[in-house]
Design a protein around this motif. Sequence first.
Motif, PDB file in Angstrom:
ATOM      1  N   ALA A  12      11.753  -2.576  10.592  1.00  0.00           N
ATOM      2  CA  ALA A  12      12.722  -2.306   9.535  1.00  0.00           C
ATOM      3  C   ALA A  12      12.804  -3.481   8.575  1.00  0.00           C
ATOM      4  N   ILE A  13      12.818  -4.696   9.136  1.00  0.00           N
ATOM      5  CA  ILE A  13      12.915  -5.880   8.280  1.00  0.00           C
ATOM      6  C   ILE A  13      11.633  -6.028   7.463  1.00  0.00           C
ATOM      7  N   ALA A  14      10.489  -5.887   8.133  1.00  0.00           N
ATOM      8  CA  ALA A  14       9.205  -5.969   7.439  1.00  0.00           C
ATOM      9  C   ALA A  14       9.159  -4.940   6.318  1.00  0.00           C
ATOM     10  N   ASN A  15       9.665  -3.753   6.607  1.00  0.00           N
ATOM     11  CA  ASN A  15       9.628  -2.677   5.625  1.00  0.00           C
ATOM     12  C   ASN A  15      10.445  -3.016   4.385  1.00  0.00           C
ATOM     13  N   LEU A  16      11.578  -3.644   4.594  1.00  0.00           N
ATOM     14  CA  LEU A  16      12.429  -3.982   3.458  1.00  0.00           C
ATOM     15  C   LEU A  16      11.707  -4.956   2.529  1.00  0.00           C
ATOM     16  N   THR A  17      11.022  -5.945   3.132  1.00  0.00           N
ATOM     17  CA  THR A  17      10.305  -6.925   2.322  1.00  0.00           C
ATOM     18  C   THR A  17       9.196  -6.234   1.528  1.00  0.00           C
ATOM     19  N   MET A  18       8.474  -5.366   2.218  1.00  0.00           N
ATOM     20  CA  MET A  18       7.413  -4.612   1.562  1.00  0.00           C
ATOM     21  C   MET A  18       7.957  -3.805   0.404  1.00  0.00           C
ATOM     22  N   ALA A  19       9.105  -3.188   0.644  1.00  0.00           N
ATOM     23  CA  ALA A  19       9.669  -2.285  -0.356  1.00  0.00           C
ATOM     24  C   ALA A  19       9.925  -3.010  -1.665  1.00  0.00           C
ATOM     25  N   ASP A  20      10.314  -4.289  -1.568  1.00  0.00           N
ATOM     26  CA  ASP A  20      10.604  -5.037  -2.775  1.00  0.00           C
ATOM     27  C   ASP A  20       9.378  -5.146  -3.680  1.00  0.00           C
ATOM     28  N   SER A  21       8.227  -5.200  -3.045  1.00  0.00           N
ATOM     29  CA  SER A  21       7.017  -5.409  -3.832  1.00  0.00           C
ATOM     30  C   SER A  21       6.485  -4.106  -4.435  1.00  0.00           C
ATOM     31  N   LEU A  22       7.148  -2.993  -4.108  1.00  0.00           N
ATOM     32  CA  LEU A  22       6.660  -1.718  -4.629  1.00  0.00           C
ATOM     33  C   LEU A  22       6.938  -1.589  -6.117  1.00  0.00           C
ATOM     34  N   THR A  23       6.031  -0.958  -6.796  1.00  0.00           N
ATOM     35  CA  THR A  23       6.313  -0.662  -8.195  1.00  0.00           C
ATOM     36  C   THR A  23       6.857   0.759  -8.273  1.00  0.00           C
ATOM     37  N   ALA A  24       7.449   1.068  -9.411  1.00  0.00           N
ATOM     38  CA  ALA A  24       8.112   2.358  -9.565  1.00  0.00           C
ATOM     39  C   ALA A  24       7.146   3.523  -9.415  1.00  0.00           C
ATOM     40  N   SER A  25       5.867   3.292  -9.664  1.00  0.00           N
ATOM     41  CA  SER A  25       4.952   4.418  -9.682  1.00  0.00           C
ATOM     42  C   SER A  25       4.797   5.075  -8.315  1.00  0.00           C
ATOM     43  N   ARG A  26       5.245   4.400  -7.264  1.00  0.00           N
ATOM     44  CA  ARG A  26       5.140   5.006  -5.943  1.00  0.00           C
ATOM     45  C   ARG A  26       5.882   6.334  -5.900  1.00  0.00           C
ATOM     46  N   TRP A  27       7.030   6.401  -6.568  1.00  0.00           N
ATOM     47  CA  TRP A  27       7.829   7.633  -6.527  1.00  0.00           C
ATOM     48  C   TRP A  27       7.692   8.429  -7.824  1.00  0.00           C
ATOM     49  N   ALA A  28       6.565   8.268  -8.502  1.00  0.00           N
ATOM     50  CA  ALA A  28       6.379   8.893  -9.813  1.00  0.00           C
ATOM     51  C   ALA A  28       6.636  10.403  -9.765  1.00  0.00           C
ATOM     52  N   ASP A  29       6.129  11.072  -8.739  1.00  0.00           N
ATOM     53  CA  ASP A  29       6.267  12.535  -8.683  1.00  0.00           C
ATOM     54  C   ASP A  29       7.730  12.949  -8.511  1.00  0.00           C
ATOM     55  N   LEU A  30       8.429  12.179  -7.669  1.00  0.00           N
ATOM     56  CA  LEU A  30       9.838  12.445  -7.413  1.00  0.00           C
ATOM     57  C   LEU A  30      10.680  12.107  -8.647  1.00  0.00           C
ATOM     58  N   ASP A  31      10.299  11.012  -9.307  1.00  0.00           N
ATOM     59  CA  ASP A  31      11.061  10.541 -10.464  1.00  0.00           C
ATOM     60  C   ASP A  31      11.101  11.542 -11.612  1.00  0.00           C
ATOM     61  N   ARG A  32      10.060  12.394 -11.706  1.00  0.00           N
ATOM     62  CA  ARG A  32      10.101  13.427 -12.753  1.00  0.00           C
ATOM     63  C   ARG A  32      11.409  14.226 -12.633  1.00  0.00           C
ATOM     64  N   LEU A  33      11.793  14.488 -11.410  1.00  0.00           N
ATOM     65  CA  LEU A  33      13.014  15.278 -11.214  1.00  0.00           C
ATOM     66  C   LEU A  33      14.262  14.419 -11.274  1.00  0.00           C
ATOM     67  N   LEU A  34      14.146  13.181 -10.795  1.00  0.00           N
ATOM     68  CA  LEU A  34      15.354  12.362 -10.691  1.00  0.00           C
ATOM     69  C   LEU A  34      15.732  11.662 -12.004  1.00  0.00           C
ATOM     70  N   LEU A  35      14.749  11.464 -12.870  1.00  0.00           N
ATOM     71  CA  LEU A  35      15.040  10.728 -14.100  1.00  0.00           C
ATOM     72  C   LEU A  35      15.229  11.632 -15.320  1.00  0.00           C
ATOM     73  N   ARG A  36      14.805  12.907 -15.195  1.00  0.00           N
ATOM     74  CA  ARG A  36      14.839  13.781 -16.367  1.00  0.00           C
ATOM     75  C   ARG A  36      15.932  14.831 -16.271  1.00  0.00           C
ATOM     76  N   PRO A  37      16.599  15.079 -17.378  1.00  0.00           N
ATOM     77  CA  PRO A  37      17.573  16.173 -17.363  1.00  0.00           C
ATOM     78  C   PRO A  37      16.848  17.507 -17.177  1.00  0.00           C
ATOM     79  N   GLY A  38      17.541  18.495 -16.665  1.00  0.00           N
ATOM     80  CA  GLY A  38      16.900  19.787 -16.457  1.00  0.00           C
ATOM     81  C   GLY A  38      17.862  20.923 -16.714  1.00  0.00           C
TER      82      GLY A  38
END
Lengths: 461, 520
Positions: A12-38
């Motif tokens: 869990a701790i290792a994962n948190l550190t890793m997560a910080d280094s992620l760029t937004a594009s990891r959730w690009a497919d999900l973000d289409r729904l979460l960032l855009r009005p519909g």
Amino acid sequence: MGSVAYSHQALAIANLTMADSLTASRWADLDRLLLRPGNLVGPGFEPGPELLDSLQNDLRVLVIGAGGLGCELLKDLALSGFGHIDVIDMDTIDVSNLNRQFLFRMQDVGKPKAEVAAQRVMQRVKGVTVVPHFCRIEEKDVSFYQDFQIIVLGLDSLEARSYINSVVCGFLEYEEDGSPNLATLKPLVDGGTEGFKGHARVIFPGITPCFHCSLWLFPPQVTFPLCTLAETPRSPAHCIEYAHLIQWGQERQGESFDADNPEHMKWIYDQAVKRGEQYNISGITYSLTQGVVKNIVPAIASTNAIVAATCALETLKIATMCSTGMDVYMQYTGTEGIYMRTVPHDKDPNCIMCSPGVPVEVDNTITLQKFLDQLLKDSRFKLKLSKPSVSYHDHNLYMQAPPVLEEMTRPNLQQSLLDLMDGNTVGVLNINDRRLTGVLRVRVTFKEGLDSIDMDTVGGG
Amino acid sequence: MAQRNHKYDRQLRIWGEHGQTALERARVCVLNCGPSGSEALKNLVLGGIGSFTVVDASKVTESDLGNNFLVEWENLGQSKAKSVCALLQELNESVGAKFVEESPEALLESNPAFFAQFTLVIATQMTEAALLKLEEICRQQKVMLVIARSYGLAGLVRLSIGEHDVIESKPDSKVEDLRLHKPWPELQSYVNEFDIDTPDNNLHKHIPFAVLLIKISEEWKKAHDGKLPPNVRLFKEAISARRRVEEEEDNYTEALKNAYIVLFPPQINSQLHAVLDDKAADVDASSSDFWVMVAALKLFMANEGQGDPPLDGAIPDMHSFTDYYIKLQMIYQARAEADLIAMEGHVARILKRIGRESSPIPRSTLKLFCKNARNLKVLRCKRLGEEFSPRSGPELQRLLAVEESSHPALYVLLRAVDHFSATYNRFPGVFDREMEEDVSRLKALAVGLLNDMGGGGASLPEDIISEVCRFGAGEMHCVASIVGGIASQECIKLLTGQFTPIQGVFIYNAMSATSLVLNL
């Protein structure tokens, strides 16, 4: 893999550190729904980066069951952006799980499902924390369930579903006007499969039908009359159930039957075969014996994947409102073509679990003691009440325990219930009982001239 | 073997040993291994197919880590096909695993013969132009094709196979074939041994319901000029009148529940009619075993069967003494066996006629065929080209006119996004700044597509058009898991030859969790 226990925290701790280094594009497919009005979205949907942020950091989701549905659910939720997931399961891994429970390997057989599943998901999906609980659902304090915003069920038993349903209905509180207090509402998402068929549904207790409102959806289990088993067996299943339910107790007295003990199962099989020979009944196999005795439900990977992903997607919709939600209950049939349709079942307005109050009519003059007697006789509450305690608003009318309170409230038993309820001719009483998981809400209506002797027929409906 | 049976126990209970063997012989190819392809394959690998090959040219990127469980962090920048292949292999050691690091589109051009080695190809996330080519190759090489597409909150699954014959369609509701309306001599003489007015009450409540129904309907016929009761209600009244202890004789309860079988015995269903009338049933030397058996079935029904197919021989449990029941069971089994022997005769004569005596049909195959003869199915999929042609226009127009159904509109839009991609070299809605323009562009393309199909005039709901733009061609994990799951389930049906596959274009709407199969 002996390190399962310690490594959760480390991962869990290792994962948190890793997560910080992620760029937004990891959730690009999900973000289409979460960032855009519909246009086809849930009520109050507000797109923005806060949604993913709250999925990853604030929300806590509980998955109940780490079996066929549970493995899929953990994967689906982790890949839908949920960052904090707990999973509870009392089982250990069996070889027969491996055709669908893809988080487990042959070398995991015998280990706790919840722990192995949690670790595998954390290894694969960086940034997610999955906390395993290797125990029965009843072992957790009810307050444990209060900590989660959404509970997702991947269960195969009616009893377990009923239990969780009663827990979340117990959290539900109603406003004075009879509308549910939304802050106390805990959504349940429930899935189930059998072979090529399954269902998924969303329960908002107090708003949509709860599990208890539509118990009829679950057909009763097939049982055989004992006289058929003992006197006129006709099928392989009759021979097997005779060996299982009757012969075992007679011939292996004092030993409790364990369906997971191969020697026990072999014994049942051998006895069933002998009985079959005696009655000229053929077709008894070891596999059938296991199926009948353990009530095995056939299960395949594809149906579990379809139903679990449907549940996970609805969970995402509840958490973010990023799309319209399913209409109450989705039925899936994969045998003849494919068929997914939703059925808007109705809520039972008098449901003993989720309604604002089960209607009970009483005579104007009834005492609290007589009222309790009437409740205990009411067929709707059969097996649900043994020693009920009663409160009205925040006022304890009668408490069975502790002794101090019991003694304090005992004089009320001989008081008129109408007086105890401040003269209101309609009102909701909260009933607590050690047999209940939550609270039973009873809507009392006072009537003139109702003879309390006839009361046990009032329930009926 | 014991380990294998233990591992596959929960599915062997559905498709049996022979179904599992068929899976283990299958060689499956998956084109593109994003989450849809990976999830489809995951379910098949768990179920124990023979081998798989993953074809994908792309490298693992960060967005793969957000939607695909079959790639891991360490794979970033590496071949996606290789990564997915390795993690799939972990799920089941007995499955053969291969990967090809090439784009499916390039492979279609460079090496069409590549596809001939497979039993089945699953094409995921491919656009129209490539699918048309792939289908042509698969049809030529007699490879089954399953098409799957996840697009935002929408999905599509479609099969393309020249012909798929199903013996074990295993319908959900089976009408018992007991022939109570026309008992054959052995059954009749068994029934004659019973006195349903016996003074012995214990005996009275242990007479199998089949006997009660035959006896009571015969009595009715005697009293009514040889006619059966005009409706189930009257028949049930006649049955109830013979009951001794109200509500306590289980055999009578069963007789009442099954009374309709006498008045409404199972009919030849429309799908079986279609199979019997099929041109392929006029067999010659090139005919498959299936069609030889259908030809034999026609002869059987015209002769021994007197209009009915062979008896399946299974009877439901009936409350009765053990020996009554076992004897009845044996009478039904003997009749099924006799029907099987008659069918064997027809098959042998047909094989002789078409010069195929040297390759007989195994008895076990014919037996399975006889047991399931009432529910045979033959599936022939339309070509994509035909589906896309103006011939589908009227049906599509009709479907679009049905209110409250989003599925036909999603179908049109899923095709329109491919036209969009062919025109603009990208999918609609991938750039935030072009959203508004993309909505009108997509709408124009969709309208054009409808016009070309002769379905012009039908309107598409605006909110669905803009939602499809909002999706921006995203492949969400849950949607992919559902679409891939459905694709894998159809593969299992095709490979085992059991259950009924989708007959049309399956459209999934993840917004409402509903689906519809369009008959285009």
